[in-house]
Write a protein that holds these residues in place. Structure first.
Motif, PDB file in Angstrom:
ATOM      1  N   LYS A 146     -24.422   5.079   6.422  1.00 48.19           N
ATOM      2  CA  LYS A 146     -24.285   3.717   6.765  1.00 48.19           C
ATOM      3  C   LYS A 146     -23.120   3.332   7.803  1.00 48.19           C
ATOM      4  O   LYS A 146     -23.989   2.349   8.991  1.00 48.19           O
ATOM      5  N   TYR A 180     -27.117  -2.530   2.343  1.00 54.89           N
ATOM      6  CA  TYR A 180     -27.327  -1.364   1.080  1.00 54.89           C
ATOM      7  C   TYR A 180     -27.569  -1.675  -0.516  1.00 54.89           C
ATOM      8  O   TYR A 180     -26.859  -2.551  -0.743  1.00 54.89           O
ATOM      9  N   ILE A 222     -31.259   1.303   1.795  1.00 53.81           N
ATOM     10  CA  ILE A 222     -30.569   0.622   3.143  1.00 53.81           C
ATOM     11  C   ILE A 222     -31.257  -0.313   3.587  1.00 53.81           C
ATOM     12  O   ILE A 222     -32.631   0.571   4.654  1.00 53.81           O
TER      13      ILE A 222
END
Length: 292
Positions: free
Chosen positions: A71, A85, A116
């Motif tokens: 991420k 997310y 995501i």
């Protein structure tokens, strides 16, 4: 010269200047409105593009630490505006709420994946660039699949290109009309003084000396017209902001500065060139040609 005739000439000249200023103001106002549409059409298009999402479905055998690292790396990418997310647990709860029952009770296992959602910057919302991003993530060891609405992206890109093309055509057309109308108005004010121009030339004044006051007069009239046009545009922008506050007309200082600078710049350049070429024309005429 009799006082009455002199007074009449002054009133006539003042009336001519007022009509020129009003003409310039109206033309620049129309040009400014079109400029506002152009500037805001880009903002609206970007606002629509920013809602486009590309979703990455992650593989199951990935640790929380690896997900957080992944991420963080996505957030640093040049195409990323923001990410969201959603864990497979959160996705299951959301899906159960949508269908009105807990589907896990009869499935036993959660088939959904951690995902995501990447919201891209407007410059990257094109079929080619999104295809490149998709291909790149499909090669990533953490990604099981990539999803986005390809049909929507193609439709959005084609429509924006089509609208931008016609707006540019309209801009060119109205820009040409503005030049012609302002040029005509300035030439009329100089035409009324064509004999003065020729007299000054005959007594030995240089062309530059003769042109200078006419050019400055034209520029002053143009700037007065531009300020009137900006006042009109200010009123329009104020009411548009009240009716459509989400577009942020009054808060978009960059677009407003471009608009104001564009109107003032157009007034200065067009009136300067118009006055220059109009005086040049009369300077090049023979005395007998001034009567036609």
């Amino acid at each position: 010269m009799p006082p009455k005739f002199e007074s009449y000439q002054k009133r006539r000249l003042a009336s001519s200047y007022i009509s020129v200023v009003i003409s310039i103001a109206l033309v620049l106002f129309m040009l400014g409105v079109l400029g506002l549409v152009l500037l805001k059409s880009t903002a609206v298009a970007n606002r629509v593009k920013e809602k486009v999402v590309i979703t990455l479905y992650l593989k199951d055998k990935i640790s929380t630490k690896q997900i957080n690292s992944f991420k963080a790396s996505i957030t640093k990418e040049e195409f990323t505006k923001r990410i969201i997310y959603t864990s497979k647990k959160q996705a299951a709860k959301k899906f159960s709420k949508e269908i009105g029952e807990d589907f896990l009770t009869f499935l036993g296992d959660n088939p959904l994946k951690n995902e995501i959602d990447i919201f891209l910057k407007p410059d990257f919302i094109t079929p080619e660039k999104m295809q490149e991003i998709e291909t790149r993530f499909l090669k990533n060891a953490f990604v099981a699949d990539v999803s986005y609405d390809k049909l929507l992206i193609n439709l959005l890109t084609n429509n924006i290109q089509r609208i931008s093309f016609w707006l540019l055509v309209l801009s060119g057309f109205f820009g040409l009309v503005a030049i012609i109308l302002i040029n005509g108005a300035i030439r009329l004010t100089i035409y009324s003084k064509r004999f003065n121009i020729k007299t000054m030339q005959m007594v030995g004044a240089t062309k530059g000396f003769i042109r200078r006051p006419f050019i400055w007069q034209g520029i002053k009239l143009g700037l007065i017209g531009a300020f009137l046009a900006l006042i009109g545009l200010g009123v329009v922008i104020y009411y548009l902001d009240k009716f459509a506050p989400s577009l942020g007309f009054l808060k978009d200082y960059i677009s407003l500065s471009y608009l104001g600078g564009g109107v003032l710049g157009a007034a200065f350049i067009i009136t300067w060139l118009s006055a220059f070429f109009a005086t040049q024309r009369f300077l090049n005429l023979q005395t007998e040609e001034l009567y036609y």
